[in-house]
Design an enzyme around this catalytic site. Structure first.
Site, PDB file in Angstrom:
ATOM      1  N   SER B  63      50.850  39.152  43.498  1.00 36.21           N
ATOM      2  CA  SER B  63      50.456  40.532  43.837  1.00 36.21           C
ATOM      3  C   SER B  63      49.871  41.202  42.590  1.00 36.21           C
ATOM      4  CB  SER B  63      51.550  41.361  44.505  1.00 36.21           C
ATOM      5  OG  SER B  63      51.752  40.912  45.841  1.00 36.21           O
ATOM      6  N   HIS B  68      50.285  51.832  32.641  1.00 34.17           N
ATOM      7  CA  HIS B  68      49.497  52.977  32.180  1.00 34.17           C
ATOM      8  C   HIS B  68      50.319  53.672  31.093  1.00 34.17           C
ATOM      9  CE1 HIS B  68      47.308  52.212  35.871  1.00 34.17           C
ATOM     10  NE2 HIS B  68      48.422  52.366  36.558  1.00 34.17           N
ATOM     11  N   CYS B  83      55.389  39.082  45.331  1.00 35.37           N
ATOM     12  CA  CYS B  83      55.771  38.516  46.626  1.00 35.37           C
ATOM     13  C   CYS B  83      56.043  37.036  46.420  1.00 35.37           C
ATOM     14  CB  CYS B  83      54.685  38.746  47.665  1.00 35.37           C
ATOM     15  SG  CYS B  83      53.163  37.889  47.311  1.00 35.37           S
TER      16      CYS B  83
END
Lengths: 132, 132
Positions: B63, B68, B83
């Site tokens: 995934s 940030h 996943c």
């Protein structure tokens, strides 16, 4: 809390398999969503898995959008993390419309930090263990 | 619920400004985290903002990981969505260690869908409005 952004965590299902397995359609939907959300695209990666499934990550000036599809389940997961300006819910509306998901669960999470005083290392370690 | 993956939503603060403003250090930390998390990298975008701040998105076979940073607040937001296989908590441990965050809040979210029968369009619309 000092909030830096809003994060929409979206699970969507009952979407047509062909739309969830079309990387070019998902690329167009993301670009439209970013435009509707008044966000600025820095980089876009769209990847088709074999035998099925698409993952796309859009790096934004505002943070990111990610989408992962499971065509075999009619399901996709989307994350829309916007800091500062932008309209993540409008962006999500575009994605939902493009991928024709009939069921959507959206969780809205505030992102940011507690404005605390400095803590001791031992407390930090216990905080980390709390969440393992 | 049919669970397809685990998503760690992480807010971390009290991290040194210089580490949060070093794109090459963050690139190395992400690559190390992906390795520790037993994940497979598809694409990596690292972007330096002016005057400060770094955004990085790693598209994974499992995934994605996104990070940030707000150096001016000693803060970073990280998302680790895995996943199938992989060890997202081990990956997060690497990121925390590399960026020396003294405070970490981790929320673990199950991603997936309800195995429901088909619903009417009107019900879908009301579901959407509930979350706006």
């Amino acid at each position: 809390m000092k909030q830096v952004g809003t994060h929409l965590v979206v699970d969507a299902w009952e979407a047509p398999q062909d739309l969830l397995n079309d990387p070019e359609g998902i690329r167009r939907a993301l670009i439209d969503a970013i435009s509707a959300g008044e966000a600025t695209l820095i980089d876009l990666c769209v990847h088709q898995f074999s035998p099925h499934g698409v993952t796309a990550t859009a790096t934004l000036a505002e943070s990111h959008i990610a989408i992962h599809t499971w065509p075999e389940h009619g399901y996709f997961a989307a994350d829309l993390f916007f800091c500062g300006s932008g309209q993540p819910k409008l962006a999500m509306k575009i994605l939902q419309t493009a991928l024709k998901a009939k069921q959507v669960r959206m969780r809205e999470i505030d992102r940011g930090f507690e404005e605390t005083t400095r803590v001791e290392e031992s407390m930090v370690e216990s905080l980390y263990h709390m969440v393992r």
